[in-house]
Enzyme design. Structure first.
Site, PDB file in Angstrom:
ATOM      1  N   HIS A   1       3.911   1.308   3.878  1.00  0.00           N
ATOM      2  CA  HIS A   1       3.188   2.482   3.375  1.00  0.00           C
ATOM      3  C   HIS A   1       2.820   3.410   4.545  1.00  0.00           C
ATOM      4  CE1 HIS A   1       2.872   0.388  -0.329  1.00  0.00           C
ATOM      5  NE2 HIS A   1       1.622  -0.021  -0.272  1.00  0.00           N
TER       6      HIS A   1
ATOM      7  N   CYS B   1      -3.148  -3.309  -0.275  1.00  0.00           N
ATOM      8  CA  CYS B   1      -2.410  -2.976   0.956  1.00  0.00           C
ATOM      9  C   CYS B   1      -2.796  -1.610   1.528  1.00  0.00           C
ATOM     10  CB  CYS B   1      -0.909  -3.019   0.703  1.00  0.00           C
ATOM     11  SG  CYS B   1      -0.413  -2.413  -0.917  1.00  0.00           S
TER      12      CYS B   1
HETATM   13  C1  11C Z   1       1.180  -0.686  -4.759  1.00  0.00           C
HETATM   14  N1  11C Z   1      -0.921  -1.056  -3.613  1.00  0.00           N
HETATM   15  O1  11C Z   1       1.664  -0.236  -3.704  1.00  0.00           O
HETATM   16  C2  11C Z   1      -0.127  -1.441  -4.746  1.00  0.00           C
HETATM   17  C3  11C Z   1       0.209  -2.902  -4.796  1.00  0.00           C
HETATM   18  O2  11C Z   1      -4.106  -4.402  -5.822  1.00  0.00           O
HETATM   19  O3  11C Z   1      -2.957  -5.733  -4.556  1.00  0.00           O
HETATM   20  C4  11C Z   1      -0.945  -3.828  -4.541  1.00  0.00           C
HETATM   21  C5  11C Z   1      -1.816  -4.029  -5.736  1.00  0.00           C
HETATM   22  C6  11C Z   1      -3.040  -4.777  -5.354  1.00  0.00           C
HETATM   23  O4  11C Z   1       1.726  -0.573  -5.845  1.00  0.00           O
END
Ligand code: 11C
Ligand code: A2P
EC number: 1.2.1.11
Length: 347
Positions: free
Chosen positions: A249, A124
């Protein structure tokens, strides 16, 4: 089609994104673990029963969207492909496999032509960053990126979101709360996330970077540099942190462009005209992207664009996107729409 992980944080959004999509869906199989087999989920107003995922679940399936842990994807995605399904996988299991395209459709849909059954959905935090940077790269070229993320807890799944809510309540009530999920389920220590910032997402590597930081580096290169995860064309480095926000995010991105005549207005124009990006950049009126406004939206919001006053050709921006939608469920369903339009929805 099948949705694998249909009960999870991303899976439930995948259901909604499929409902809203242009895909011609005959039927949807809702798959999860044995734990939730027999429970119901809603699809287009209808109650569908969740089934346990087994290799035979994929008989007769043309398209399978996976949002489960990496080990579950590794086990079942090849079984699905063997049975004729195209898999769009939302874990890190196959992202660095040279035979697996890693795709953000607005940026590198051409890579879909090379698929052999599995297509990987990027992390993401990578997706929303390349969404903000691609229009700038197209117009001015891009040589270096330094990013600091402020990531929402839902990135770590439904249990992490519940932990933030319970912990926040307990903290306000002056009660004890023992965290068990964040920063990383399964790591040695757990810390309070409520009213706190944790500079750890995923586990630490030996070099002191976290796995999330390395994902941002390699995935960005693979997506923006023609499939080469180690390309020198764009230098990327990252610091990833978790903030007490449920969804969406945020990222502070510092970048160098090749064209030293690039201007803030030119960058704003490029972002304004890029599908999937929304410019929110009006300091005089205090307009800038915020997670609370991005939740539930499919776009990437970009603002705070400003030059580094001491380095010509270097700029800052701030971007925000719903990590469960463009960062996961929507990007996966959008890949399926592109595959369908490009007549590539077959193994
Ligand atoms: C988090 N970005 O916010 C991570 C989740 O490799 O798809 C996604 C983990 C991934 O913890
Ligand atoms: P279940 O609800 O049965 O545990 P989240 O990211 O919110 O933690 O969700 C993870 C998703 O992955 C859930 O839908 C979960 O189903 C599913 N899942 C976890 N383990 C397996 C497994 N072994 N087989 C299939 N699905 C799984």
């Amino acid at each position: 089609m099948a949705i694998v992980g249909a009960t999870g944080a991303v899976g439930t959004r995948m259901i909604k994104m499929v409902e809203e999509s242009k895909l011609h869906v005959k039927s949807v199989k809702m798959l999860a673990s044995k734990r939730s087999a027999g429970t119901k989920v809603k699809y287009n107003g209808e109650e569908l029963t969740v089934e346990e995922t087994t290799p035979d679940s994929f008989d007769g399936i043309d398209l399978a969207l996976f949002s489960v842990g990496g080990s579950v994807s590794k086990k079942f995605a090849p079984e699905a492909v063997k049975r004729g399904a195209v898999v769009i996988d939302n874990t890190s299991a196959f992202r660095m496999d040279p035979d697996v395209p890693l795709v953000v459709p607005e940026v590198n849909s051409e890579a879909l032509k090379e698929h052999h059954g599995i297509i990987a959905n990027p992390n993401c935090s990578t997706i929303q960053m390349v969404m903000a940077l691609e229009p700038i790269r197209e117009k001015y070229g891009l040589s270096r990126v330094i990013v600091t993320t402020l990531q929402a807890v839902s990135g770590a799944g439904n249990r992490a979101t519940q932990e933030l809510l319970d912990e926040s309540r307990a903290s306000l009530d002056g009660k004890e709360y023992k965290p068990e999920v964040l920063p990383v389920k399964g790591d040695k220590k757990h810390y309070q996330q409520a009213f706190n910032v944790l500079p750890q997402i995923d586990v630490f590597e030996e070099d002191g970077y976290t796995h999330e930081e390395w994902k941002m580096i390699h995935e960005t290169k693979k997506i923006m540099c023609g499939g080469d995860m180690n390309s020198d064309d764009i230098q990327v480095t990252a610091t990833c942190s978790r903030v007490p926000v449920p969804v969406a995010h945020s990222e502070s991105v510092y970048f160098d462009v090749l064209d030293k005549n690039a201007t803030v207005e030119g960058i704003r124009d490029a972002i304004r005209n890029f599908d999937g990006d929304i410019l929110q950049d009006d300091p005089d009126n205090q307009i800038y992207p915020q997670p609370i406004n991005a939740e539930g939206k499919k776009d990437t919001f970009v603002g705070r664009i400003r030059p580094d006053q001491e380095n010509k050709g270097s700029f800052h921006l701030w971007n925000v996107s719903d990590n469960l939608l463009k960062g996961a469920a929507w990007n996966s369903v959008e890949i399926a729409e592109y595959l369908d339009e490009m007549d590539l929805l077959r193994v």
